[in-house]
Design a protein around this motif. Structure first.
Motif, PDB file in Angstrom:
ATOM      1  N   ALA A 170      11.318  -2.336  -1.505  1.00 58.01           N
ATOM      2  CA  ALA A 170      10.960  -3.700  -1.898  1.00 58.01           C
ATOM      3  C   ALA A 170      12.074  -4.689  -1.572  1.00 58.01           C
ATOM      4  O   ALA A 170      11.824  -5.814  -1.129  1.00 58.01           O
ATOM      5  CB  ALA A 170      10.628  -3.746  -3.390  1.00 58.01           C
ATOM      6  N   GLU A 171      13.325  -4.278  -1.763  1.00 56.03           N
ATOM      7  CA  GLU A 171      14.456  -5.171  -1.506  1.00 56.03           C
ATOM      8  C   GLU A 171      14.578  -5.525  -0.026  1.00 56.03           C
ATOM      9  O   GLU A 171      15.286  -6.479   0.334  1.00 56.03           O
ATOM     10  CB  GLU A 171      15.744  -4.505  -1.974  1.00 56.03           C
ATOM     11  CG  GLU A 171      16.092  -3.218  -1.229  1.00 56.03           C
ATOM     12  CD  GLU A 171      17.339  -2.544  -1.791  1.00 56.03           C
ATOM     13  OE1 GLU A 171      17.855  -3.023  -2.818  1.00 56.03           O
ATOM     14  OE2 GLU A 171      17.790  -1.534  -1.196  1.00 56.03           O
ATOM     15  N   ASN A 172      13.889  -4.781   0.836  1.00 56.47           N
ATOM     16  CA  ASN A 172      13.935  -5.023   2.277  1.00 56.47           C
ATOM     17  C   ASN A 172      12.710  -5.771   2.795  1.00 56.47           C
ATOM     18  O   ASN A 172      12.500  -5.858   4.011  1.00 56.47           O
ATOM     19  CB  ASN A 172      14.070  -3.688   3.023  1.00 56.47           C
ATOM     20  CG  ASN A 172      15.385  -2.994   2.710  1.00 56.47           C
ATOM     21  OD1 ASN A 172      16.447  -3.607   2.788  1.00 56.47           O
ATOM     22  ND2 ASN A 172      15.305  -1.725   2.337  1.00 56.47           N
ATOM     23  N   GLY A 173      11.890  -6.287   1.879  1.00 53.63           N
ATOM     24  CA  GLY A 173      10.708  -7.029   2.300  1.00 53.63           C
ATOM     25  C   GLY A 173       9.579  -6.150   2.789  1.00 53.63           C
ATOM     26  O   GLY A 173       8.671  -6.616   3.489  1.00 53.63           O
ATOM     27  N   ILE A 174       9.616  -4.876   2.422  1.00 47.94           N
ATOM     28  CA  ILE A 174       8.601  -3.919   2.859  1.00 47.94           C
ATOM     29  C   ILE A 174       7.688  -3.574   1.686  1.00 47.94           C
ATOM     30  O   ILE A 174       8.170  -3.248   0.599  1.00 47.94           O
ATOM     31  CB  ILE A 174       9.264  -2.624   3.390  1.00 47.94           C
ATOM     32  CG1 ILE A 174      10.182  -2.949   4.570  1.00 47.94           C
ATOM     33  CG2 ILE A 174       8.207  -1.597   3.777  1.00 47.94           C
ATOM     34  CD1 ILE A 174      11.061  -1.786   4.999  1.00 47.94           C
ATOM     35  N   THR A 175       6.381  -3.659   1.894  1.00 52.45           N
ATOM     36  CA  THR A 175       5.439  -3.244   0.866  1.00 52.45           C
ATOM     37  C   THR A 175       4.739  -1.958   1.290  1.00 52.45           C
ATOM     38  O   THR A 175       4.631  -1.651   2.474  1.00 52.45           O
ATOM     39  CB  THR A 175       4.377  -4.323   0.591  1.00 52.45           C
ATOM     40  OG1 THR A 175       3.553  -4.491   1.754  1.00 52.45           O
ATOM     41  CG2 THR A 175       5.020  -5.646   0.221  1.00 52.45           C
ATOM     42  N   SER A 176       4.258  -1.218   0.300  1.00 54.01           N
ATOM     43  CA  SER A 176       3.588   0.059   0.547  1.00 54.01           C
ATOM     44  C   SER A 176       2.426   0.184  -0.422  1.00 54.01           C
ATOM     45  O   SER A 176       2.616   0.140  -1.637  1.00 54.01           O
ATOM     46  CB  SER A 176       4.575   1.211   0.355  1.00 54.01           C
ATOM     47  OG  SER A 176       3.932   2.476   0.425  1.00 54.01           O
ATOM     48  N   ASN A 177       1.214   0.321   0.113  1.00 56.17           N
ATOM     49  CA  ASN A 177       0.019   0.409  -0.720  1.00 56.17           C
ATOM     50  C   ASN A 177      -0.930   1.467  -0.181  1.00 56.17           C
ATOM     51  O   ASN A 177      -0.794   1.922   0.957  1.00 56.17           O
ATOM     52  CB  ASN A 177      -0.698  -0.945  -0.769  1.00 56.17           C
ATOM     53  CG  ASN A 177       0.109  -1.998  -1.512  1.00 56.17           C
ATOM     54  OD1 ASN A 177       0.271  -1.929  -2.728  1.00 56.17           O
ATOM     55  ND2 ASN A 177       0.606  -2.991  -0.776  1.00 56.17           N
TER      56      ASN A 177
END
Length: 248
Positions: A170-177
């Motif tokens: 999350a701190e790297n601007g990456i989302t995972s769903n």
């Protein structure tokens, strides 16, 4: 516009996802395992598309596919893990062969691990990335799925991986769903919502079958820049149908 990498994106549930990304102006790299003709159909209809033959159970072939994708279009912005090997014969755990068990784990869980290792470093550098994995209705609860144990256990493991990556990146601007399709079968996998409304589906509470477009719309929404508040989530696209307990 960005670059989407979609496994098994030439047919089935992946085809509408591929077409939606292309229609939005994104570049797309898709993998296909054996049906080259189906993949080449898309090449005739769209620009900004690359097709790569790859078996997702092979780490080497995944590495080759990602390298070709990056060499042609640059950083992968959207990783869509659409491929999901499946044993169609319904049988109890004791009746699965070791080869079938290993295929389910390699194709549905290990492949995602390898692709995350191959794509997240560049996503970190650009401070943006979207990861979409596929599950099944009930996967978020670690539900038992009678006669589907090998597939189900891999996808339940993938739920945990989906959420873990969401927290870690999350701190790297990456989302995972995760997207969990309902009972979408046959021609409906590549169909549009409009097409599904023509034939009522009595088993699905909303009255129509799910389609590939339902999945594509969900994926595209989660991949938007402003969908960054949504991460570590599991979405059931089922029309209210209890898929697991429909057939015992």
């Amino acid at each position: 516009m960005g670059h989407a990498f979609i496994t098994a994106g030439s047919k089935g549930l992946g085809r509408q996802v591929t077409e939606h990304f292309l229609k939005e102006g994104h570049n797309v790299t898709i993998t296909y395992r054996s049906d080259q003709i189906k993949a080449e159909e898309l090449l005739r209809d769209y620009k900004g598309l690359q097709i790569v033959k790859a078996d997702v159970t092979s780490k080497v072939e995944l590495e080759n596919a990602v390298n070709k994708a990056v060499n042609k279009f640059g950083t992968i912005d959207y990783l869509i893990n659409n491929a999901g090997p499946f044993v169609f014969e319904r049988k109890k755990l004791m009746d699965y062969s070791e080869a079938e068990w290993e295929l389910m784990q390699k194709g549905n869980l290990d492949a995602v691990f390898h692709l995350l290792k191959l794509t997240i470093p560049a996503m970190r550098q650009q401070k943006f990335g979207r990861i979409i994995n596929y599950g099944f209705q009930g996967a978020n609860t670690a539900a038992g799925w009678i006669n589907r144990s090998a597939f189900a256990v891999a996808k339940v493991g993938l739920v945990s991986l989906t959420k873990t990556i969401a927290f870690e990146e999350a701190e790297n601007g990456i989302t995972s769903n995760m997207i969990c399709p309902g009972n979408i079968t046959g021609e409906m996998k590549e169909a549009t919502i409009e097409q599904s409304r023509v034939f009522p589906e009595q088993h699905t509470p909303i009255g129509r079958s799910g389609t590939g477009e339902d999945i594509a719309r969900s994926v595209l929404f989660l991949c938007q820049k402003d969908s960054d508040m949504i991460t570590g989530s599991v979405f059931e696209i089922t029309g209210g149908l209890d898929v697991i307990h429909r057939h015992l």
